[in-house]
Design an enzyme around this catalytic site. Sequence first.
Site, short mmCIF file in Angstrom:
data_model
loop_
_atom_site.label_atom_id
_atom_site.label_comp_id
_atom_site.label_asym_id
_atom_site.label_seq_id
_atom_site.Cartn_x
_atom_site.Cartn_y
_atom_site.Cartn_z
N LYS A 177 -4.11 11.49 2.93
CA LYS A 177 -3.62 11.69 4.52
C LYS A 177 -2.29 10.44 4.26
O LYS A 177 -2.06 9.56 4.23
CB LYS A 177 -4.00 10.50 5.25
N GLU A 252 -2.11 -1.79 -2.38
CA GLU A 252 -1.01 -2.39 -1.71
C GLU A 252 -0.88 -2.51 -0.81
O GLU A 252 -0.10 -2.02 -0.39
CB GLU A 252 -0.33 -0.67 -2.98
N CYS A 286 8.56 -2.89 0.17
CA CYS A 286 7.59 -3.92 0.57
C CYS A 286 7.69 -4.84 -1.08
O CYS A 286 7.23 -6.01 -0.44
CB CYS A 286 5.61 -3.45 -0.39
N GLU A 386 5.86 -10.63 7.26
CA GLU A 386 6.83 -9.70 6.49
C GLU A 386 7.41 -9.08 7.90
O GLU A 386 6.91 -7.99 9.00
CB GLU A 386 6.25 -8.33 5.59
#
Length: 478
Positions: A177, A252, A286, A386
């Site tokens: 996906k 991750e 990231c 973040e």
Amino acid sequence: MATPAVEPGSGTSAHWIGGERVAGGGEVIEVVNPADGSIVGTVPAGTAADVDRAVAAARAALPGWAGTPVEERIAVAQRISQGLQARAGDIAASITAEMGSPISFSRTVQVGLPIGSSATAAGVAASFPWTEEIGNSLVVREPIGVVGAITPWNYPLHQVVAKVVPALIAGNTVVLKPTEVAPLTAAILAEVAAEAGLPAGAFNVVHGTGPVVGEAIAAHPDVDMVSFTGSTRAGKRVSVVASDTVKRVALELGGKSANVILDDADMGKAVKVGLANAWINGGQTCTAWTRMLVPASRHDEIVEQVVAAAAKYSVGDPTEEKTRIGPMSSTAQQQRVNGYIERGAADGATVAFGGPGAPEGLESGAYVRPTIFANVDPNAVIAQEEIFGPVLSVIPYADEEQAVEIANSTVYGLAGAVFGEQEHAMAVARRLRTGQVDVNGGTFNIAAPFGGYKQSGNGRELGRFGLEEFVETKSIQR
């Protein structure tokens, strides 16, 4: 010749199931160019039934592909890398249009990484210990089965290839996906894989949203493993859904990486490289070094240097060669980043560069003003959460012990950096609780293990470690 996954002359993409384009139902998801709001394509809004069909195709293809000699699987992976190279121009242009990476960055990094990682995986697999003897035991590494891969929008092809190619080399079949924000390059990969000789059903693509398609993959009883890259919040949900079937889960997730600049560092290099890694891909990375930790006695001096370096970063149309920072990937991401910039200012951090709002003349796209905050409290929201945009927090520290404490103070542990005298910097790097650390600008190694500590996830990608994620280990005693 395989049926194209993208209709010629359009940005309309379909599911790819069992080696064929599958249109899906009537609902579609529009792919929006964040630079100008134009529609660059559509994908079907997939359903759980589409996932069922893709998983069935992957399960049917599994015995044949798993039984294919590993040398032939490696050869397919090599041809996939070559096929991506041949389509490099199309891939770069698609990624720039879909999520706004500057075209120069798309050509070098967005395309270069998947070409490199697929070739590296093929090279590693040739010497991988598929079998070994330990005493009276034959240790055999075998495919896990059907792998579900769920990937994000910031590196839309790299994150796919980093999962799909090693999974295939290991003999698994895959249901992917891709992100619904930037999904179109998944179709190019499907075409390239088919042309490389991958049998029908070994690689399948189901488009759609995370709450529908992603959850269906994570929950599916015939999916043996899920490999997910994305936010920590979404990763937690994948873990919960996957736990009912006790499937393997590799995650991750997010990061809030610290760049620790020691007193004995080359300050010019530390600032230049540090800012580049904070604002890489518009900060939508990231591993971005979004916290710059500096000696308190040199805080003002370093802030002056980083502000001077920031002035060289041109913001604008991502199709222009000179652009270093394009739009955010979407208006939703633009609003998120602006909200954090506003919060940082409201909480008392000094706006040393940039600030809330769009850059002058770029009010119509999903642009933000690259921003540097100075005198940031290490416990402030902008220093803990973040942001995923071009926002750098400069944080002063009193001594080395406090620097290490601050660097390790978030829930994340994905990446980081240390600048200083080499042995000194190496010693500090060993104390950081994070999956990878660059010392004095050490370059990214595509063969080294990539992954995080704490809430940045588990498991590793790339190179030998990435291949190991996708095998089961069996001991046969003789």
